[in-house]
Each structure stands twice: as structure tokens, then as C-alpha cells.
Write an enzyme that holds these catalytic residues in place. Structure first.
Site, PDB file in Angstrom:
ATOM      1  N   LYS A  33     -15.491  54.367  39.142  1.00  0.00           N
ATOM      2  CA  LYS A  33     -17.094  54.696  39.218  1.00  0.00           C
ATOM      3  C   LYS A  33     -17.245  55.275  40.573  1.00  0.00           C
ATOM      4  O   LYS A  33     -16.412  55.698  41.384  1.00  0.00           O
ATOM      5  CB  LYS A  33     -17.875  53.679  39.280  1.00  0.00           C
ATOM      6  CG  LYS A  33     -17.337  52.492  40.379  1.00  0.00           C
ATOM      7  CD  LYS A  33     -18.164  51.036  40.358  1.00  0.00           C
ATOM      8  CE  LYS A  33     -17.680  50.382  41.604  1.00  0.00           C
ATOM      9  NZ  LYS A  33     -18.618  49.027  41.390  1.00  0.00           N
ATOM     10  N   ARG A 128     -26.068  39.184  40.367  1.00  0.00           N
ATOM     11  CA  ARG A 128     -26.276  40.470  40.417  1.00  0.00           C
ATOM     12  C   ARG A 128     -26.444  41.170  38.987  1.00  0.00           C
ATOM     13  O   ARG A 128     -27.450  41.671  38.585  1.00  0.00           O
ATOM     14  CB  ARG A 128     -25.193  41.028  41.181  1.00  0.00           C
ATOM     15  CG  ARG A 128     -25.176  42.604  41.526  1.00  0.00           C
ATOM     16  CD  ARG A 128     -24.013  43.080  42.134  1.00  0.00           C
ATOM     17  NE  ARG A 128     -22.906  43.207  41.479  1.00  0.00           N
ATOM     18  CZ  ARG A 128     -21.890  43.700  41.805  1.00  0.00           C
ATOM     19  NH1 ARG A 128     -21.603  44.212  43.188  1.00  0.00           N
ATOM     20  NH2 ARG A 128     -20.571  44.071  41.219  1.00  0.00           N
ATOM     21  N   TYR A 242     -24.047  63.190  73.317  1.00  0.00           N
ATOM     22  CA  TYR A 242     -25.574  62.724  73.318  1.00  0.00           C
ATOM     23  C   TYR A 242     -25.667  61.436  74.022  1.00  0.00           C
ATOM     24  O   TYR A 242     -24.888  60.618  73.940  1.00  0.00           O
ATOM     25  CB  TYR A 242     -26.258  62.481  72.016  1.00  0.00           C
ATOM     26  CG  TYR A 242     -26.353  63.819  71.358  1.00  0.00           C
ATOM     27  CD1 TYR A 242     -27.423  64.622  71.592  1.00  0.00           C
ATOM     28  CD2 TYR A 242     -25.672  64.125  70.051  1.00  0.00           C
ATOM     29  CE1 TYR A 242     -27.429  65.751  70.818  1.00  0.00           C
ATOM     30  CE2 TYR A 242     -26.153  65.265  69.324  1.00  0.00           C
ATOM     31  CZ  TYR A 242     -26.864  66.141  69.762  1.00  0.00           C
ATOM     32  OH  TYR A 242     -27.271  67.491  69.092  1.00  0.00           O
ATOM     33  N   MET A 291     -23.493  65.220  63.975  1.00  0.00           N
ATOM     34  CA  MET A 291     -23.689  65.468  62.860  1.00  0.00           C
ATOM     35  C   MET A 291     -22.288  66.086  62.230  1.00  0.00           C
ATOM     36  O   MET A 291     -21.790  65.707  61.008  1.00  0.00           O
ATOM     37  CB  MET A 291     -24.786  66.336  62.390  1.00  0.00           C
ATOM     38  CG  MET A 291     -24.956  66.461  61.195  1.00  0.00           C
ATOM     39  SD  MET A 291     -26.488  67.548  60.807  1.00  0.00           S
ATOM     40  CE  MET A 291     -27.809  66.535  61.041  1.00  0.00           C
TER      41      MET A 291
END
Length: 345
Positions: A33, A128, A242, A291
Site C-alpha cells: 500500500k 479502527r 534559520y 525546505m
């Protein structure tokens, strides 16, 4: 070339399947999957089929269509989500076997595809997917009269062998299925490793095939090499990235490599003590993962290579995931589309 290179070792994948298969005396299927856990379901399934796998599991009918087109007629393809509204034509045309999860799905299947193969998923405590004991008791004879090909459930805590939920779910599964002459399946990778009591007639490993825990003996399937774009020298006291979150404590050489959270390398891993490797030498990731870029302290290597390795035998997907407070499944299925992918085997 500034594209990171993702190498997928299909021979290792097949070896992992065979190693898990050797631990049982029942059939071993393969879960492919989420596009083969992010590695390309068609390629993964073809390799596994050539290696001996004859049954495959996917999450949704649309995934089953992709798989059938890749594998052709013959191998079994089962769909965990069952027979959803809109699935009828796909299930029929592409010979997919839904694992029915509810009375509604059962009625839909029997009305729209009478005689078409199906299985039943039972809820043994995970809450579930699947029929709960009362619901199953109410429809059991009707379902059995239509000839299911499999009864299955799923373990919630199989990666924790001592967890009492495993024994609880095993007993619940037996209570719901003992005495029924239909093949049964309870174990994915973790359940398979719990031992023969959990194997029944079919095991369906997923993450273990791809080199992930809890199959600690798995061969690594994925290798990720990141190209170095630039290096620079910092004086003690200068900062990187950053937020100025990392400060050099000595004269430091920094390499900037081409990959980031847009490529599935989770931002949080930057503060988790992760490394990249110049051959066997670990080089710490410093500053925040951004990113498209990651910064690395390469001060202690004599020469900076063209590429640094992030995922390898020494630092598996699970190690990377742990540094990010995540799991190997998330890293694998998040690996981005910008990588130049190479398949071995």
C-alpha cells in the site's frame, strides 16, 4: 547535478520477504500500500512476485488497479478498505478482493457483485477497521454462506512483544473465528515475529520488507545520497540557518546539501542528533532543516566529497525517524518526488 539520489535495492527487498517467509509454515503475502511504502508499488510488487509472493494487500481499490496493471492476471490483490461506494467496477474489472469491514459493505458487495471473492475484516480491539464481535455474530452465517476467502484482523501493539494487548487480540480473534473452515490472517510484520500462535494461514508483512523495525534483521532497502552544493568556513561564534539555532564553538567548515523537508526529511530531525556520512565518517547535521537545504559540520573530514549519505546501513530509516520523533513508516512514505531514483536488482 543538485538532485539527491535515492537508491532502492529490490534484491534486499526480496531477501527480506524470503527471510520473513522462512519464519512461518504458512503463506506469506506482501503489503504494498501507499505506493509500495513510497518506493513504487509496481516495481516493488514485480520484484516480490518474481521472488515468490503470490498475494498482495493494498489500502484502496485505486491502488489495486495500479498493481493489477503491473502484475497482470494471477496474483491475488486484496483491498483493506473493503467495498466502498464507487468501487464496484474496479473490483470486478481488475479482479480485486475487498476485505469487508461492515454490514453496509457486506450488503453492497453481495448485491452488486454476487459471487465475487471477498474477505472479512474483524475488529479484535484496535477500534479502527472491521466488524466488532456483536456485529460479526449477527451476520456470520450469512457471510459464511457466501464463501469468504479470508478472515483477518490487525494487531495494535505487535511491535511491543510483551504488551498484553497482543494476547487479548489473539484470544478475541480465536473466539470470533475458531471452528470456521476459512483461511485466517492476524499478523503483519510485528505479529509474524511474535511467533507461530499468531501466524494462522497467512501473514502479511509490510514495513519489514522495506528494511524497517520491528524486523531488526532486515537488510536495508533504501540508500539516500545528498549532493553538496557549497562549503564555507565559519569563525567561532558564527551561527547557521534559520533562527540562529546553532553556533560554532570552534573554527568550522559547513557543507550545505540539497534536500530538506520538501523531500520528506522531517524538519524536527535537525535537532535530533542526526548525521550524514562521508563514507564511514559521521558528520553532524547542524541548524534547522529547511525546505530544500540541510547544513552539515564537515570540519573533521580532510576532503568534502561530492555527496554525503543520509540513509544507509549505519543510519537506517528508523534512526532518521527516531531523531525526528517519528517512525520509519513516515520517513519511507514521505520520501519526495525530487529524488533521482535508481533501482537495483
Amino acid at each position: 547535478m543538485s538532485t539527491a539520489k535515492l537508491t532502492i535495492d529490490l534484491d534486499a527487498l526480496v531477501t527480506n520477504w524470503r527471510s520473513l517467509d522462512a519464519k512461518t509454515n504458512c503463506e506469506t503475502a506482501a503489503v504494498v500500500k501507499a505506493n509500495g511504502y513510497g518506493l513504487d508499488a509496481a516495481r516493488v510488487a514485480k520484484a516480490l512476485a518474481a521472488g515468490g509472493a503470490r498475494n498482495f494487500f493494498v489500502a484502496a481499490a485505486e491502488e489495486g488497479v495500479v498493481l493489477r496493471r503491473a502484475l497482470g492476471a494471477g496474483p491475488g490483490i486484496s483491498v483493506f478498505s473493503g467495498h466502498m461506494e464507487g468501487d464496484t467496477k474496479l473490483l470486478q474489472e481488475f479482479q480485486l478482493t475487498p476485505m469487508l469491514n461492515s454490514l453496509d459493505q457486506m450488503l453492497r458487495h453481495f448485491e452488486r457483485l454476487p459471487g465475487h471473492p471477498f474477505g472479512v475484516q474483524l475488529d479484535t480491539g484496535m477500534n479502527r477497521l472491521g466488524m466488532e464481535p456483536g456485529e460479526w455474530a449477527a451476520v456470520r452465517e450469512i457471510a459464511l454462506g457466501q464463501g469468504p476467502v479470508l478472515l483477518m484482523s490487525h494487531l495494535a501493539c505487535a511491535d511491543e512483544p510483551a504488551h498484553p494487548m497482543n494476547a487479548h487480540q489473539l484470544q478475541s480473534f480465536r473466539d470470533m473465528t475458531d471452528g470456521i473452515e476459512v483461511p485466517r490472517s492476524l499478523a503483519a510484520t510485528g505479529g509474524l515475529l511474535l511467533g507461530p500462535d499468531y501466524h494462522f494461514d497467512l501473514c502479511r508483512p509490510g514495513i519489514g520488507l522495506y528494511g524497517g523495525l520491528p524486523f531488526s534483521q532486515a537488510m536495508p532497502v533504501v540508500h539516500l545520497d545528498l549532493p553538496v552544493i557549497q562549503t564555507r568556513d565559519l569563525a567561532a561564534g558564527e551561527t547557521v540557518g534559520y533562527g540562529n539555532t546553532w553556533t560554532a564553538k570552534r573554527p568550522t567548515r559547513i557543507a550545505t546539501v540539497a534536500a530538506g523537508y520538501a523531500d520528506g526529511l522531517i524538519r524536527a530531525m535537525g535537532s535530533g542528533g542526526i548525521h550524514v556520512f562521508a563514507e564511514a565518517t559521521p558528520c553532524p547535521v547542524v541548524g534547522r532543516v529547511s525546505m530544500d537545504l540541510i547544513t552539515v559540520d564537515v570540519t573533521d573530514i580532510a576532503e568534502v566529497p561530492a555527496n554525503l549519505s543520509l540513509i544507509n546501513e549505519a543510519q537506517t530509516v528508523d534512526v532518521v525517524a527516531n531523531a525526528a520523533g517519528s517512525i520509519g513508516y513516515e520517513i519511507l512514505t514521505s520520501l519526495g518526488h525530487r529524488y533521482a531514483r535508481t533501482y537495483k536488482g
